[in-house]
Design an enzyme around this catalytic site. Sequence first.
Site, short mmCIF file in Angstrom:
data_model
loop_
_atom_site.label_atom_id
_atom_site.label_comp_id
_atom_site.label_asym_id
_atom_site.label_seq_id
_atom_site.Cartn_x
_atom_site.Cartn_y
_atom_site.Cartn_z
N HIS A 1 24.01 34.95 90.37
CA HIS A 1 24.24 33.89 89.40
C HIS A 1 24.99 34.41 88.18
O HIS A 1 25.72 33.68 87.52
CB HIS A 1 22.92 33.21 89.01
CG HIS A 1 22.45 32.30 90.10
ND1 HIS A 1 21.50 32.67 91.01
CD2 HIS A 1 22.85 31.06 90.45
CE1 HIS A 1 21.32 31.68 91.87
NE2 HIS A 1 22.12 30.69 91.55
N CYS B 1 29.30 22.64 97.58
CA CYS B 1 29.33 23.04 96.16
C CYS B 1 29.13 24.54 95.98
O CYS B 1 29.04 25.01 94.85
CB CYS B 1 28.30 22.27 95.35
SG CYS B 1 26.62 22.58 95.87
C1 PEP Z 1 24.68 27.65 96.59
O1 PEP Z 1 23.67 28.25 96.95
O2 PEP Z 1 25.76 27.66 97.23
C2 PEP Z 1 24.67 26.86 95.34
C3 PEP Z 1 25.68 26.12 94.98
O3 PEP Z 1 23.57 26.99 94.55
P1 PEP Z 1 23.30 28.25 93.58
O4 PEP Z 1 24.51 29.12 93.62
O5 PEP Z 1 23.02 27.71 92.25
O6 PEP Z 1 22.11 28.89 94.23
#
Ligand code: PEP
Length: 578
Positions: free
Chosen positions: A194, A508
């Site tokens: 993240h 996403c």
């Molecule tokens: C993902 O896991 O692709 C996602 C968009 O969520 P995050 O990156 O916030 O876990």
Amino acid sequence: MALAIYGIGVSRGVALGNAHLARRDRLDIQEQLVDHDQVENEIKRFRKALRESREELRLVRDRLPAGTPGEITEFIDIHALMLEDSSLIEGPIKIMRELDCNAEWALNVERSRLRRIFEDMEDPYISSRMDDVDQVIDRIQNRLHERATGKDGPGGSYRGRVLVADDIDPADLLLLHHQGIAALVTELGGALSHTAILARSLKIPAVMGVHHAGSLIAEGDSLVVDGDRGVVMAEPGRSVLKHYREKLRCIQRRQRGLSRIRTKPARTADGTSVSLQANVDLPQDMKLLDEANADGVGLYRTEYLFLNQPEAPDEETQFDVYAGLVKALDGRPVTIRTLDLGADKQVDSRRVPGTAPINPSLGLRAIRMCLNDPAIFLPQLRAILRAAALGPVRVLIPMLSNTQELFQVKHLLQATRRELKAQGQEVGEVELGGMIEVPAAALSARSFAKHLDFLSIGTNDLIQYTLAIDRIDDQVGYLYDPLHPAVLKLLKMTIDAARAVGTPVSMCGEMAGDTAYTRLLLGMGLRDFSMHPGAVLEVKQVVNNSDIELLKRFCPRIMRATNPLRIAALVRELNESV
Ligand code: PEP
Ligand code: MG
């Protein structure tokens, strides 16, 4: 001497700046750059703090009651002498003049230097005198701190600096961004962490997994950070600098070129419309969303509201933020993802002291945590339903692994809606969607699609959980492969399952914003993409230069291939075709 160190380029772009070394436990040290002509004022401030510290000690000594043991008087005398000692005075002044930095920082640098000297002392008594040095320095720091006006110094603490750290979590990166860092280099971490996602969102060029960066790079080194190639150059020569200055100009030219397609629709050369939405983590992403003219918010990561906060934001605070988003989007949809805390997004207020989750990525994360703790989940649902009265809102549930979780959420939404109405609150309709980011969910995508209004594929976690690689562990980063046949099968399966029952499906995860995969995903049938707003125009450019019929014919060849090198070569061929 020039030095090139390699890592993983996790956030594109190039930055030139001086290194600032930090380790996690020292990130609270506030360095502030001061204008060169202000350095003498800073030195005056430092001398004043010294005078005040001496005065303080003198008062303490004068007021010592009769009969005070000799060691105490001696101790105060030693400290008073230290405050007169030229190394403690001249050292920080020299540092301030060299680094154009604030007094606190200079004092800390001097403290580190003295600590190294004391640590090398053979004699344990002398070595233990470092405690005295620490106490004296703390006294001066306290005086400086009390005199300081406001928290942030002029221009922020890290303006224009390249932060070189062992590791950094998203919460700290946010703080450092506010202090103006130009680029990020970390020893640990990978492209899917993240922190990396946030760096991309904040447009901070970043290279992670640069082993031993902290020992190979020295404080103040001149650095070039190349987030595209995953390389950091320390003390670069003239030709390297020339090359990178030219590269920076190229990037700016490319950006200007892209802005020309800003108002054009995203439509393939043979007329298929594609929706390009933006992922929003932070308020400043809204500005980027506008610059990119995105079709809406395809993913709003609400957990960022909870980071760096002593307590979870209440319903009203959340409502204000969600309502602000809905109003700003002015009719375009806003997809609010319910809280996805856990794994690498932890908040202090939710940590139970003395307990370490065995494997946080497989534990009480995201919807599991929310269903387990209505006190945190229900205020969020209330705030979302109220914001939905102001415009189109979609609710997205993270990390679904079975349909039971989805039924529980539906039940809670209905009950919350009834409660709000009974209280006379305005509520709006919401579409309910689920993230497909666990292989189990991808394999049973059809049953999720039947009970939901939309699906959204989270490739970051889907790849992590499918390939069993921790997204923040750079040691297994080499195994991260969006083109792994197993990942491609799960993606295709999800897209096909959703389309078969007529449920819209979007993506996403980071893969949606990487132009290397745009054509492949279009060929697989994906029509809705959500990505970091900075990637929207680049993806649009690829979409507008693609021909869906050609992609549809080509993609089955990729899906049939099993050799990773062959798959990569076919994807390259697809991207180069006209
Ligand atoms: C993902 O896991 O692709 C996602 C968009 O969520 P995050 O990156 O916030 O876990
Ligand atoms: Mg995820």
